[in-house]
Motif scaffolding. Sequence first.
Motif, PDB file in Angstrom:
ATOM      1  N   GLU A 245      52.491  49.164  39.583  1.00 47.74           N
ATOM      2  CA  GLU A 245      51.727  48.284  40.737  1.00 47.74           C
ATOM      3  C   GLU A 245      50.228  48.549  40.815  1.00 47.74           C
ATOM      4  OE1 GLU A 245      56.022  49.819  41.848  1.00 47.74           O
ATOM      5  OE2 GLU A 245      54.307  50.660  40.773  1.00 47.74           O
ATOM      6  N   PRO A 246      49.716  47.409  41.167  1.00 46.59           N
ATOM      7  CA  PRO A 246      48.178  47.240  41.238  1.00 46.59           C
ATOM      8  C   PRO A 246      47.375  48.539  41.494  1.00 46.59           C
ATOM      9  CG  PRO A 246      49.231  45.243  41.752  1.00 46.59           C
ATOM     10  CD  PRO A 246      50.214  46.082  41.802  1.00 46.59           C
ATOM     11  N   GLN A 247      47.856  49.240  42.615  1.00 41.12           N
ATOM     12  CA  GLN A 247      47.323  50.508  43.493  1.00 41.12           C
ATOM     13  C   GLN A 247      47.368  51.266  42.518  1.00 41.12           C
ATOM     14  OE1 GLN A 247      49.777  48.776  44.427  1.00 41.12           O
ATOM     15  NE2 GLN A 247      51.156  50.045  45.855  1.00 41.12           N
ATOM     16  N   PHE A 248      48.457  51.722  41.760  1.00 40.16           N
ATOM     17  CA  PHE A 248      48.735  52.645  40.774  1.00 40.16           C
ATOM     18  C   PHE A 248      47.819  52.350  39.480  1.00 40.16           C
ATOM     19  CE2 PHE A 248      53.313  53.034  42.494  1.00 40.16           C
ATOM     20  CZ  PHE A 248      52.555  53.446  43.896  1.00 40.16           C
ATOM     21  N   TYR A 249      47.776  51.198  39.151  1.00 45.78           N
ATOM     22  CA  TYR A 249      47.159  50.643  37.990  1.00 45.78           C
ATOM     23  C   TYR A 249      45.595  51.038  38.341  1.00 45.78           C
ATOM     24  CZ  TYR A 249      45.157  47.932  34.101  1.00 45.78           C
ATOM     25  OH  TYR A 249      44.437  47.616  32.999  1.00 45.78           O
ATOM     26  N   ALA A 250      45.093  50.984  39.490  1.00 44.13           N
ATOM     27  CA  ALA A 250      43.714  51.076  39.707  1.00 44.13           C
ATOM     28  C   ALA A 250      43.453  52.567  39.626  1.00 44.13           C
ATOM     29  CB  ALA A 250      43.353  50.776  41.099  1.00 44.13           C
ATOM     30  N   ALA A 251      44.326  53.426  40.196  1.00 43.70           N
ATOM     31  CA  ALA A 251      44.426  54.936  40.012  1.00 43.70           C
ATOM     32  C   ALA A 251      44.194  55.343  38.484  1.00 43.70           C
ATOM     33  CB  ALA A 251      45.266  55.631  40.711  1.00 43.70           C
ATOM     34  N   LEU A 252      44.977  54.543  37.688  1.00 40.10           N
ATOM     35  CA  LEU A 252      45.032  55.179  36.255  1.00 40.10           C
ATOM     36  C   LEU A 252      43.470  54.707  35.634  1.00 40.10           C
ATOM     37  CD1 LEU A 252      46.260  55.721  33.534  1.00 40.10           C
ATOM     38  CD2 LEU A 252      46.699  53.305  33.458  1.00 40.10           C
ATOM     39  N   LEU A 253      42.902  53.605  35.967  1.00 36.48           N
ATOM     40  CA  LEU A 253      41.836  53.105  35.753  1.00 36.48           C
ATOM     41  C   LEU A 253      40.502  53.990  36.039  1.00 36.48           C
ATOM     42  CD1 LEU A 253      41.574  49.179  36.004  1.00 36.48           C
ATOM     43  CD2 LEU A 253      42.275  50.724  33.814  1.00 36.48           C
ATOM     44  N   ASN A 254      40.695  54.281  37.311  1.00 36.40           N
ATOM     45  CA  ASN A 254      39.727  55.538  37.865  1.00 36.40           C
ATOM     46  C   ASN A 254      39.640  56.863  37.024  1.00 36.40           C
ATOM     47  OD1 ASN A 254      37.961  56.237  40.067  1.00 36.40           O
ATOM     48  ND2 ASN A 254      39.581  57.693  40.473  1.00 36.40           N
ATOM     49  N   GLY A 255      41.020  57.204  36.766  1.00 36.59           N
ATOM     50  CA  GLY A 255      41.142  58.700  36.306  1.00 36.59           C
ATOM     51  C   GLY A 255      40.717  58.517  34.403  1.00 36.59           C
ATOM     52  N   LEU A 256      40.646  57.132  34.026  1.00 32.46           N
ATOM     53  CA  LEU A 256      39.997  57.078  32.865  1.00 32.46           C
ATOM     54  C   LEU A 256      38.717  56.735  32.769  1.00 32.46           C
ATOM     55  CD1 LEU A 256      43.418  55.254  31.243  1.00 32.46           C
ATOM     56  CD2 LEU A 256      42.676  57.723  30.864  1.00 32.46           C
ATOM     57  N   ASP A 257      38.223  56.377  33.870  1.00 37.13           N
ATOM     58  CA  ASP A 257      36.644  56.198  34.011  1.00 37.13           C
ATOM     59  C   ASP A 257      36.556  54.460  33.322  1.00 37.13           C
ATOM     60  OD1 ASP A 257      35.646  58.065  35.467  1.00 37.13           O
ATOM     61  OD2 ASP A 257      35.554  59.344  33.551  1.00 37.13           O
ATOM     62  N   ILE A 258      37.531  53.640  33.653  1.00 42.73           N
ATOM     63  CA  ILE A 258      37.437  52.469  33.130  1.00 42.73           C
ATOM     64  C   ILE A 258      37.173  51.369  34.248  1.00 42.73           C
ATOM     65  CG2 ILE A 258      38.527  50.446  32.096  1.00 42.73           C
ATOM     66  CD1 ILE A 258      40.218  52.389  30.490  1.00 42.73           C
ATOM     67  N   PRO A 259      35.993  50.462  34.320  1.00 44.61           N
ATOM     68  CA  PRO A 259      35.684  49.627  35.348  1.00 44.61           C
ATOM     69  C   PRO A 259      36.896  48.526  35.443  1.00 44.61           C
ATOM     70  CG  PRO A 259      33.697  49.955  33.995  1.00 44.61           C
ATOM     71  CD  PRO A 259      34.826  50.480  33.250  1.00 44.61           C
ATOM     72  N   PRO A 260      37.336  48.299  36.611  1.00 49.02           N
ATOM     73  CA  PRO A 260      38.343  47.292  36.825  1.00 49.02           C
ATOM     74  C   PRO A 260      38.387  45.853  36.198  1.00 49.02           C
ATOM     75  CG  PRO A 260      38.185  48.611  38.734  1.00 49.02           C
ATOM     76  CD  PRO A 260      36.941  48.947  37.985  1.00 49.02           C
ATOM     77  N   GLU A 261      37.120  45.477  36.169  1.00 50.80           N
ATOM     78  CA  GLU A 261      36.749  44.171  35.700  1.00 50.80           C
ATOM     79  C   GLU A 261      36.950  44.156  34.090  1.00 50.80           C
ATOM     80  OE1 GLU A 261      32.991  46.391  36.074  1.00 50.80           O
ATOM     81  OE2 GLU A 261      34.735  46.087  37.382  1.00 50.80           O
ATOM     82  N   GLU A 262      36.719  45.335  33.619  1.00 49.61           N
ATOM     83  CA  GLU A 262      36.894  45.540  32.051  1.00 49.61           C
ATOM     84  C   GLU A 262      38.400  45.595  31.672  1.00 49.61           C
ATOM     85  OE1 GLU A 262      34.748  48.383  30.378  1.00 49.61           O
ATOM     86  OE2 GLU A 262      32.801  48.034  31.331  1.00 49.61           O
ATOM     87  N   ALA A 263      39.686  45.588  32.691  1.00 47.58           N
ATOM     88  CA  ALA A 263      40.916  45.833  32.216  1.00 47.58           C
ATOM     89  C   ALA A 263      41.817  45.092  33.002  1.00 47.58           C
ATOM     90  CB  ALA A 263      41.062  47.451  32.188  1.00 47.58           C
ATOM     91  N   PRO A 264      41.826  43.752  33.019  1.00 45.32           N
ATOM     92  CA  PRO A 264      42.810  43.063  33.888  1.00 45.32           C
ATOM     93  C   PRO A 264      44.257  43.447  33.494  1.00 45.32           C
ATOM     94  CG  PRO A 264      41.757  41.734  32.321  1.00 45.32           C
ATOM     95  CD  PRO A 264      41.022  42.872  32.103  1.00 45.32           C
ATOM     96  N   GLN A 265      45.054  43.723  34.695  1.00 48.03           N
ATOM     97  CA  GLN A 265      46.333  44.338  34.481  1.00 48.03           C
ATOM     98  C   GLN A 265      47.173  43.369  33.855  1.00 48.03           C
ATOM     99  OE1 GLN A 265      48.214  45.953  37.835  1.00 48.03           O
ATOM    100  NE2 GLN A 265      49.719  47.116  36.616  1.00 48.03           N
ATOM    101  N   TYR A 266      47.503  42.050  34.375  1.00 44.69           N
ATOM    102  CA  TYR A 266      48.463  41.063  33.919  1.00 44.69           C
ATOM    103  C   TYR A 266      47.978  40.008  32.925  1.00 44.69           C
ATOM    104  CZ  TYR A 266      51.820  43.669  36.533  1.00 44.69           C
ATOM    105  OH  TYR A 266      52.505  44.755  37.005  1.00 44.69           O
ATOM    106  N   ASP A 267      46.769  40.129  32.187  1.00 48.73           N
ATOM    107  CA  ASP A 267      46.545  39.315  31.272  1.00 48.73           C
ATOM    108  C   ASP A 267      47.086  39.795  30.013  1.00 48.73           C
ATOM    109  OD1 ASP A 267      45.091  37.906  29.294  1.00 48.73           O
ATOM    110  OD2 ASP A 267      43.215  38.362  29.921  1.00 48.73           O
ATOM    111  N   ARG A 268      48.005  39.177  29.638  1.00 49.18           N
ATOM    112  CA  ARG A 268      48.867  39.654  28.530  1.00 49.18           C
ATOM    113  C   ARG A 268      48.055  39.450  27.002  1.00 49.18           C
ATOM    114  NH1 ARG A 268      54.688  40.061  28.524  1.00 49.18           N
ATOM    115  NH2 ARG A 268      55.522  39.857  30.862  1.00 49.18           N
TER     116      ARG A 268
END
Length: 360
Positions: A245-268
């Motif tokens: 889920e997007p909110q869980f993915y956001a927590a993952l990116l936060n834990g990995l110190d990755i800015p959300p704009e650098e890692a769009p979730q569903y851009d295959r």
Amino acid sequence: MKPLSGLRILEFDGLGPVTFAGMMLADMGAEVLRLTRAPGAGAAVFEDVGGEILHRGRQSVPVNLKDPADLAGVVALVASADALIEGFRPGVMERLGLGPDACAERNPRLVYGRITGWGQTGPKASEVGHDINYIALSGALSTFGEPDRPPRPPLNLVGDYGGGAMMLVTGVLAALLSAKHTGQGQVVDAAMTDGSSMLMSLFRALSARGLWTEDRGANLLDGGAPFYRCYTCRDGGFVAVGSLEPQFYAALLNGLDIPPEEAPQYDRAAWPALHRRFEVLFATRDRDDWSAAFEGSDACVTPVLSLAEAPRHPHNMARGAFLSGEAPQPAPAPGFNRSLVEAATPPGPLGLEEAIALWG
């Protein structure tokens, strides 16, 4: 009182799914008699597979089905049983004089549970096979493994246990409810090919909507998504990432110190590069370091525990998910709020005459 207290089930000892089904039914309180091959009974009518874990909670009764006296004793037990479960090839029980029709004459309310790989009917019904063959024919096997290698069997969980034993237990319990109301038993034909196909229902639904491809490792739940797969850590351990889920993915990116704009979730198109980025990051710390870092977050990151480690995990210990002993074993599942479900050490063998007397 356990959920199935009062039910009597006759189990013809066999391989994987029958043994597992008998264990589950006994765990939930059914009185299960496991008919085993008597010493010197000749050809191996039964296979003694399962040990202390899979044989827990029920007594074994050695019988020789080629001995008329023993066969008559088994028929007497059939007359007192609520259900029977067996896993022989089609026709074996009929040749022994213990097929569904013969048993129904003695006990019209008997539920007759049969588990095979291919089912009781169909062109392959009389052929031999194993879990890997059954899930191959159902289409399930084609979805497991790396994209550039042959499919890899997922142990024998999908055919023997998920598509086999679980379907057998479900069918037997449903037929027992029906027999309670109608007074008539029926035959449950549980085929591992059918059951494993049933387990693939979600993925057939996704495929019908164009959301699942035939390519392994290219889909949302088969390791194709960088946010739903396992990664190797610095110490050689692994973590499982399930940030769907997007909110869980956001927590993952936060834990990995990755800015959300650098890692769009569903851009295959971005998935391969993102997978490599995650791979590099997870390799910088040990497994348990990552586990501690994500503990309590919504990132859905957990350590991949070994069979030896799992019983010692605090969550599993708190829930009593494993029973202690010489060899830890899974505790009975599921749990019930008004019934105690517990595992019992297999008692010693019971003589056939004793078993008949026990069941009246």
